[in-house]
Motif scaffolding. Structure first.
Motif, short mmCIF file in Angstrom:
data_model
loop_
_atom_site.label_atom_id
_atom_site.label_comp_id
_atom_site.label_asym_id
_atom_site.label_seq_id
_atom_site.Cartn_x
_atom_site.Cartn_y
_atom_site.Cartn_z
N SER A 114 15.54 -16.80 2.87
CA SER A 114 16.01 -16.60 4.24
C SER A 114 14.89 -16.15 5.18
CB SER A 114 17.11 -15.54 4.26
OG SER A 114 16.59 -14.28 3.84
N GLY A 115 13.77 -15.66 4.59
CA GLY A 115 12.69 -15.10 5.39
C GLY A 115 12.65 -13.59 5.33
N TYR A 116 13.63 -12.99 4.64
CA TYR A 116 13.73 -11.53 4.53
C TYR A 116 12.52 -10.94 3.83
CZ TYR A 116 15.56 -6.96 3.00
OH TYR A 116 15.74 -5.63 2.76
N ARG A 117 11.98 -9.86 4.44
CA ARG A 117 10.86 -9.13 3.84
C ARG A 117 11.17 -7.64 3.84
NH1 ARG A 117 8.01 -13.41 6.40
NH2 ARG A 117 6.33 -14.29 5.11
N SER A 118 10.90 -7.01 2.73
CA SER A 118 11.06 -5.57 2.59
C SER A 118 10.62 -5.20 1.18
CB SER A 118 12.54 -5.17 2.81
OG SER A 118 12.69 -3.77 2.83
N TYR A 119 10.40 -3.92 0.94
CA TYR A 119 10.07 -3.46 -0.41
C TYR A 119 11.19 -2.52 -0.84
CZ TYR A 119 6.95 -2.43 -4.34
OH TYR A 119 6.39 -2.35 -5.61
N HIS A 120 11.85 -2.84 -1.95
CA HIS A 120 12.98 -2.05 -2.42
C HIS A 120 12.59 -1.28 -3.68
CE1 HIS A 120 16.28 -4.73 -0.40
NE2 HIS A 120 15.29 -4.45 0.41
N ILE A 121 12.91 -0.01 -3.69
CA ILE A 121 12.71 0.82 -4.87
C ILE A 121 14.03 1.49 -5.21
CG2 ILE A 121 11.55 2.86 -5.82
CD1 ILE A 121 9.21 2.35 -4.06
N VAL A 122 14.45 1.36 -6.46
CA VAL A 122 15.63 2.07 -6.95
C VAL A 122 15.13 3.29 -7.73
CG1 VAL A 122 17.70 1.98 -8.39
CG2 VAL A 122 17.00 -0.03 -7.06
N ILE A 123 15.65 4.45 -7.37
CA ILE A 123 15.22 5.68 -8.03
C ILE A 123 16.41 6.37 -8.68
CG2 ILE A 123 13.32 6.03 -6.40
CD1 ILE A 123 15.09 8.29 -5.14
N SER A 124 16.09 7.19 -9.67
CA SER A 124 17.07 8.11 -10.24
C SER A 124 16.71 9.49 -9.73
CB SER A 124 17.01 8.07 -11.77
OG SER A 124 17.89 9.03 -12.32
N TYR A 125 17.66 10.12 -9.05
CA TYR A 125 17.38 11.41 -8.41
C TYR A 125 18.35 12.47 -8.93
CZ TYR A 125 16.76 14.93 -4.78
OH TYR A 125 16.51 16.11 -4.10
N PRO A 126 17.83 13.60 -9.41
CA PRO A 126 18.71 14.65 -9.94
C PRO A 126 19.29 15.52 -8.83
CG PRO A 126 16.41 15.30 -10.20
CD PRO A 126 16.40 13.92 -9.58
N VAL A 127 20.60 15.56 -8.76
CA VAL A 127 21.29 16.41 -7.78
C VAL A 127 21.86 17.62 -8.52
CG1 VAL A 127 23.21 16.53 -6.15
CG2 VAL A 127 21.88 14.43 -6.34
N GLN A 128 21.59 18.79 -7.99
CA GLN A 128 22.09 20.02 -8.61
C GLN A 128 23.49 20.32 -8.08
OE1 GLN A 128 20.17 21.18 -11.03
NE2 GLN A 128 18.68 19.60 -10.46
N MET A 129 24.47 20.13 -8.95
CA MET A 129 25.86 20.40 -8.60
C MET A 129 26.30 21.74 -9.19
SD MET A 129 26.44 17.60 -6.93
CE MET A 129 28.23 17.57 -6.74
N VAL A 130 27.46 22.21 -8.77
CA VAL A 130 27.98 23.50 -9.26
C VAL A 130 28.13 23.50 -10.78
CG1 VAL A 130 29.98 25.04 -9.22
CG2 VAL A 130 29.15 24.01 -7.09
N HIS A 131 28.54 22.34 -11.32
CA HIS A 131 28.79 22.27 -12.76
C HIS A 131 27.65 21.60 -13.53
CE1 HIS A 131 32.80 23.74 -11.98
NE2 HIS A 131 33.03 22.74 -11.13
#
Length: 229
Positions: A114-131
């Motif tokens: 289509s002509g689309y340009r971008s750089y995609h990064i998928v990350i795993s991010y740790p979120v601190q929850m109550v439990h």
């Protein structure tokens, strides 16, 4: 499908909020060092529930695999001035110890049809929850301002045509994508001159702000906006 969407999306909202602060903090560090910052600005969002449901149905994602298969429920977007800045930001993300890169897709080197340009990064991010700690998948899209302009227009048209663009519009979009990339290349060719001019401009704005503070004059709303960026 989650019974309580607010509860399900809570860690995703927290991840987006935290990542926006951290990525904007990177920009601030470059500014404090009086150096060119590869990050122009950062935005983020959590995918709306109706969009999640539509994507689940379209891609046949089952409830038990939702958190694993849908990588963009939490989404961040980083805007850059130059194409070279994109790859610098990618390197900076790889160096961080508070997240893990799990997947990358370079649509700048490997342009979509289509002509689309971008750089995609998928990350795993740790979120601190109550439990306890919960690892959230989030997608970070890194692109120049011109790439983003094109992608925003194409996305809007997608809603109208549901991806089935008339041939004329499809060809025009492709030409527009190439024109946008030519603009990026031209800006990269005079990058040093642009950065030098921006440094001089920033220095001048800083001097003006200091003079205003000394003389007791009011600082304009635009000056406040510059400080927030």
């Amino acid at each position: 499908m989650p019974k309580d969407w607010d509860l399900f999306l809570m860690p995703y909202r927290q991840a987006v909020d935290e990542l926006k602060i951290k990525l904007r903090g990177m920009r601030k560090q470059f500014q404090q060092e009086n150096a060119h910052t590869p990050i122009e600005f950062v935005t983020g969002r959590v995918k709306p529930v109706d969009s999640i449901i539509e994507k689940m149905q379209r891609r046949q994602v089952t409830d038990d695999l939702l958190e694993q298969d849908m990588q963009d429920i939490a989404g961040l977007r980083i805007m850059c001035q130059f194409v070279e800045d994109i790859y610098q930001v990618v390197d900076l993300i790889h160096q961080r110890a508070d997240l893990e890169v799990v997947e990358e897709r370079d649509y700048i080197t490997n342009v979509k049809p289509s002509g689309y340009r971008s750089y995609h990064i998928v990350i795993s991010y740790p979120v601190q929850m109550v439990h306890g700690e919960k690892h959230i998948l989030a997608e970070i899209q890194i692109r120049t301002l011109s790439m983003n302009f094109w992608a925003t227009i194409e996305h809007s048209l997608n809603y109208k045509y549901q991806g089935a663009f008339p041939e004329e519009i499809n060809e025009r979009l492709k030409r527009a994508a190439e024109a946008a990339f030519m603009l990026d290349q031209e800006m990269s060719a005079i990058r040093e001159e642009i950065q030098e001019a921006q440094q001089l401009f920033s220095y001048g704005k800083g001097q003006q702000t200091s003079d205003d503070q000394v003389t007791g004059n009011q600082v304009t709303d635009n000056d406040h906006e510059d400080k927030r960026k």
